[in-house]
Design a protein around this motif. Structure first.
Motif, short mmCIF file in Angstrom:
data_model
loop_
_atom_site.label_atom_id
_atom_site.label_comp_id
_atom_site.label_asym_id
_atom_site.label_seq_id
_atom_site.Cartn_x
_atom_site.Cartn_y
_atom_site.Cartn_z
N GLN A 207 34.54 29.35 60.85
CA GLN A 207 33.76 29.77 62.02
C GLN A 207 32.33 29.25 62.00
O GLN A 207 31.71 29.11 63.06
N THR A 208 31.79 28.99 60.84
CA THR A 208 30.42 28.50 60.74
C THR A 208 30.34 27.13 60.06
O THR A 208 29.29 26.72 59.58
N LEU A 209 31.46 26.42 60.02
CA LEU A 209 31.51 25.15 59.29
C LEU A 209 30.66 24.08 59.99
O LEU A 209 30.89 23.74 61.15
N PRO A 210 29.69 23.50 59.29
CA PRO A 210 28.82 22.48 59.90
C PRO A 210 29.46 21.09 59.84
O PRO A 210 29.04 20.22 59.08
N ILE A 211 30.49 20.90 60.64
CA ILE A 211 31.29 19.68 60.54
C ILE A 211 30.48 18.43 60.88
O ILE A 211 30.26 17.55 60.03
#
Length: 281
Positions: A207-211
């Motif tokens: 949900q908070t993954l800084p892809i």
């Protein structure tokens, strides 16, 4: 590259040494089954190298969500790269295929740690002149973020096949390929396809993954290939990758699905041709 570490190879499990005919000629590819220390236990891996080559570039190949290193897509890509004189190191992420760990404990973040450990292993192999990364679906996200973490100087080139950057939005919506859940109160376990169970931590980290924020830190040569008929990961996610990579190329395949099942050979050849052009410079 660093000199070969004989102590490390002694700990590897060289289960088989196979020879595979290439084309109509008399040359062969050498294939070794290895065991590499991963983030959640031992990782099963296969090193495929061009026979009789004194040195060669190497591509680390990352499979997708719920998949493994031995699918037709992964093996076809490895074979096509080998024919062009490029070695591959493909492996099963933790909780997948023949690797240790539980699928329920898998997250994108610990898959990145797996990929980093495989990269470290590759730096100690003999004859390797450079290391590149390739990945399909979630493996594409892992490859892109790993490249960003390692940096442009350490990753020669990058190829992403239908990279599943949609996974962050899916986690926010509470949807994992059709398995629905309350994204604001994520359960401990989520039953998904193939009888597998997704863990709560996978969703919370996704949900908070800084892809893209992480991927953009890599600015070497990058290639994206995506089918316009992909209903799992819309091709717009590859278009966004193209926008963040100064040296990025995008190939859209009309009507192709997420797994490139309509023309697996064509997709793999496109990736192999790209690597060959970049790595033979």
């Amino acid at each position: 590259m660093k000199m070969f570490n004989f102590k490390q190879i002694a700990t590897a499990s060289l289960l088989t040494l196979g020879l595979m005919t290439v084309g109509t000629g008399v040359s062969f590819a050498q294939s070794q089954d290895l065991t590499i220390d991963g983030d959640h236990g031992k990782l099963a891996a296969v090193l495929q190298t061009p026979d009789k080559a004194k040195e060669y570039p190497l591509v680390i190949v990352c499979h997708g969500f719920t998949s493994n290193k031995d699918t037709n897509l992964m093996q076809t890509l490895a074979n096509d790269l080998e024919k062009k004189g490029i070695a591959t190191l493909r492996f099963d992420f933790n909780g997948h295929g023949k690797s240790e760990g539980r699928f329920q404990d898998m997250t994108v973040l610990n898959e990145i740690e797996d990929a980093k450990k495989v990269y470290d292993y590759a730096t100690k192999l003999p004859h390797v002149t450079s290391i590149s990364l390739a990945g399909h679906s979630q493996g594409g996200v892992v490859a892109s973020m790993t490249a960003g973490i390692l940096g442009t100087e350490k990753v020669k080139s990058l190829a992403l096949m239908a990279p599943a950057a949609v996974l962050r939005e899916d986690a926010i919506r509470g949807d994992c390929q059709g398995a629905r859940y309350n994204a604001n109160n994520v359960p401990e376990t989520i039953p998904i396809k193939k009888g597998l169970t997704l863990g709560r931590n996978y969703v919370l980290t996704a949900q908070t993954l800084p892809i893209y924020e992480t991927a953009i830190r890599y600015q070497g040569p990058a290639f994206m290939i995506h089918g316009t008929g992909d209903v799992i990961v819309p091709y717009t996610y590859s278009q966004r990758y193209q926008r963040i990579y100064f040296n990025g190329q995008l190939k859209l395949v009309p009507g192709e699905d997420h797994g490139f099942t309509h023309d697996t050979k064509g997709a793999c050849q496109a990736v192999a041709n790209y690597f060959a052009a970049q790595l033979k410079k």
